[in-house]
Design a protein around this motif. Structure first.
Motif, short mmCIF file in Angstrom:
data_model
loop_
_atom_site.label_atom_id
_atom_site.label_comp_id
_atom_site.label_asym_id
_atom_site.label_seq_id
_atom_site.Cartn_x
_atom_site.Cartn_y
_atom_site.Cartn_z
N GLY A 1 0.79 -1.23 0.00
CA GLY A 1 0.00 0.00 0.00
C GLY A 1 0.81 1.27 0.00
O GLY A 1 0.26 2.36 -0.12
N GLU B 1 -6.35 0.87 8.16
CA GLU B 1 -7.29 1.46 7.21
C GLU B 1 -6.67 2.60 6.41
O GLU B 1 -7.03 2.83 5.26
CB GLU B 1 -8.54 1.94 7.95
CG GLU B 1 -9.36 0.80 8.50
CD GLU B 1 -10.57 1.27 9.30
OE1 GLU B 1 -10.70 2.50 9.49
OE2 GLU B 1 -11.37 0.42 9.72
N TYR C 1 -3.73 2.74 5.14
CA TYR C 1 -3.00 2.22 3.99
C TYR C 1 -3.72 1.03 3.34
O TYR C 1 -3.13 0.35 2.50
CB TYR C 1 -1.59 1.80 4.42
CG TYR C 1 -0.74 2.99 4.82
CD1 TYR C 1 -0.21 3.85 3.87
CD2 TYR C 1 -0.49 3.25 6.17
CE1 TYR C 1 0.55 4.95 4.25
CE2 TYR C 1 0.28 4.33 6.55
CZ TYR C 1 0.79 5.18 5.58
OH TYR C 1 1.55 6.27 5.96
N ASN C 2 -4.96 0.78 3.76
CA ASN C 2 -5.74 -0.32 3.21
C ASN C 2 -4.99 -1.64 3.31
O ASN C 2 -4.88 -2.41 2.35
CB ASN C 2 -6.10 -0.03 1.75
CG ASN C 2 -7.20 -0.96 1.24
OD1 ASN C 2 -8.03 -1.41 2.01
ND2 ASN C 2 -7.17 -1.24 -0.05
#
Length: 516
Positions: free
Chosen positions: A300, A481, A483-484
């Motif tokens: 990410g 969340e 950087y997913n």
């Protein structure tokens, strides 16, 4: 080497990792054997633990491992392996110039049928290392560099005491002499390198006594005989076994010099980083660049921007390159026994898959321990990134006393992870339209205006463990969340046991109450 791991090692790992009561059902599910089998194992292991270690059993709670102060999993495993007759048989073969079946039976104290079963298993493991186990007598045969490489892996894997292992020279004298030579030639080594070099030299001395010598081509000798490492190695003659043949002597100095070079740490870190990054754009660096790009895409963010990761990754790949081309073992073999417990982790499998797709098998083929090495570097980078993130938090309280106490409780529990701004209820309307904030913590018991863009967490005047735990969950999710990320790649740092963690927070809370 970790093919020798059995369910006893798995059982010790899970008991140590949990650190509390474990039910036999859970252990059976994790290890893959029946409860009755594991119960027999526990009874056997109970009488074979190091001093001050203990296994407790309870019909209701299950079993738990009690460890002494400063007891480590490696200590436990090392003791377990030293008592394992498979390893005793392998060691007998490795460090003697041929043994008979009678030697094995008498010295390891096992039956003839057991000895033959062990030899069959040892033969498979030895073959995977690129060498062979001969019969009558039993000894390791094959390319000398690979034999020493296998012996080095064995010694590090067993995690024994270096002082007990090295007997062909005085290690402290070797240590001090090498330090002086390194200083004289302005050469620096990686952490732990001198210990590894001592082990390697002792193994070389054992093999020389058996009349076994390494061989390199004339070209390799010409390439390295004027290097600093070669000059340093020549001045360590007094620690090396005496060799009458000059050609053999040069070859033995060379292999030590190559091993020394593989452990060299460049003095100019910035220059080394610059050179490594430049090399990625060259033809022979494209597979490395492809690997880093693919890994960054899946994680990410661009991991190549992390200087610490890039420097350590460069050293790891440099060591792998030495190992592939010269068979000088540079792996962290002491971590090999952890491979079975991480090889199913999403990040480990991701790195393995990307490496397979990025590198040509004939150029670089990473083994499991090397994947785990890179896994550790990526994990360190992710945690470093996580630790650098500061969450902007607003604390809204009803009084200055409440504000002062709760702010210190939050600092004690979360350190610098939260950047806390204290505000008044009169500023609430402005607060809820502030897009600089990540979280709002308040003692307000009523219904706050919530427009949905700032998570709100309510706490008591004396915050409870459960309230603090909810904020902890938010801080964990915040990084993932942002950087997913797949939260599993931070394993095991994002998996908290609810009861243990509540107790930990409660103790922190009590500390904050009683501390001046």
């Amino acid at each position: 080497m970790n093919r020798f791991n059995d369910r006893h090692s798995d059982l010790l790992y899970h008991l140590f990792y949990e650190g509390t009561w474990c039910s036999l059902n859970d252990l059976s599910s994790k290890i893959g054997y029946s409860k009755s089998t594991l119960w027999r194992d526990l009874l056997l292991m109970e009488s074979n633990l190091p001093n001050d270690w203990k296994i407790e059993k309870n019909e209701i709670n299950g079993v738990r491992l009690i460890k002494p102060h400063n007891g480590t999993l490696e200590q436990l495993w090392s003791h377990h392996r030293s008592e394992n007759t498979y390893f005793q048989t392998l060691e007998l073969i490795l460090f003697n110039n041929g043994v008979t079946i009678n030697n094995i039976i008498q010295q390891v104290h096992i039956s003839r049928s057991t000895a033959y079963r062990q030899l069959e298993k040892i033969g498979v493991v030895v073959k995977s290392a690129g060498v062979q186990l001969s019969n009558h007598p039993y000894k390791i045969i094959g390319e000398e560099k690979k034999i020493r490489r296998f012996m080095m892996q064995y010694v590090e894997y067993m995690s024994g005491n270096i002082a007990d292992f090295i007997t062909s020279f005085e290690f402290n004298e070797f240590h001090n002499t090498l330090l002086k030579l390194l200083k004289e030639h302005t050469m620096t080594l990686h952490v732990g390198a001198i210990q590894k070099l001592g082990i390697f030299l002792h193994i070389s001395n054992i093999r020389i006594r058996h009349g076994c010598f390494v061989t390199f081509s004339k070209t390799v000798i010409e390439d390295y005989e004027n290097s600093k490492a070669f000059k340093i190695s020549k001045r360590l003659f007094k620690f090396m076994e005496k060799i009458q043949n000059r050609d053999n002597q040069i070859q033995e100095v060379l292999i030590f010099a190559l091993y020394l070079m593989s452990e060299e740490m460049h003095l100019n870190r910035t220059q080394e980083l610059r050179n490594f990054r430049l090399s990625l754009d060259l033809t022979n660096g494209k597979s490395l660049k492809q690997f880093l790009n693919a890994l960054s895409k899946n994680i990410g963010f661009d991991i190549s921007q992390d200087d610490i990761f890039m420097y350590n990754f460069a050293q790891t790949m440099r060591g792998i390159s030495y190992d592939i081309h010269l068979n000088t073992d540079t792996r962290l073999n002491n971590i090999l026994h952890f491979v079975p417990y991480f090889e199913k982790n999403p990040l480990y499998t991701l790195i393995d898959e990307i490496a397979t797709n990025s590198f040509e098998p004939l150029t670089v083929s990473l083994e499991s321990v090397e994947i785990l090495e890179i896994f550790m570097l990526v994990q360190a980078m992710l945690l470093r990134k996580k630790n650098q993130i500061v969450i902007e938090a607003a604390l809204v309280c009803r009084s200055y006393v409440e504000k002062d106490y709760i702010k210190e409780v939050l600092k004690h529990s979360f350190g610098n992870r939260l950047n806390i701004s204290v505000m008044d209820f009169s500023e609430m309307d402005l607060l809820l339209i502030n897009n600089d904030l990540d979280i709002l913590i308040t003692t307000d018991s009523g219904q706050l205006l919530d427009n949905g863009h700032i998570p709100i967490y309510k706490v008591s005047s004396f915050p409870t463990p459960s309230e603090l735990k909810e904020i902890k969950v938010f801080t964990q999710k915040f990084f993932v969340e942002r950087y997913n990320l797949n939260k599993e790649i931070l394993y095991p740092f994002e998996k908290e046991n609810d009861n243990d963690y509540s107790e930990h927070l409660y103790l922190n809370h009590i500390d904050s109450v009683v501390s001046p």
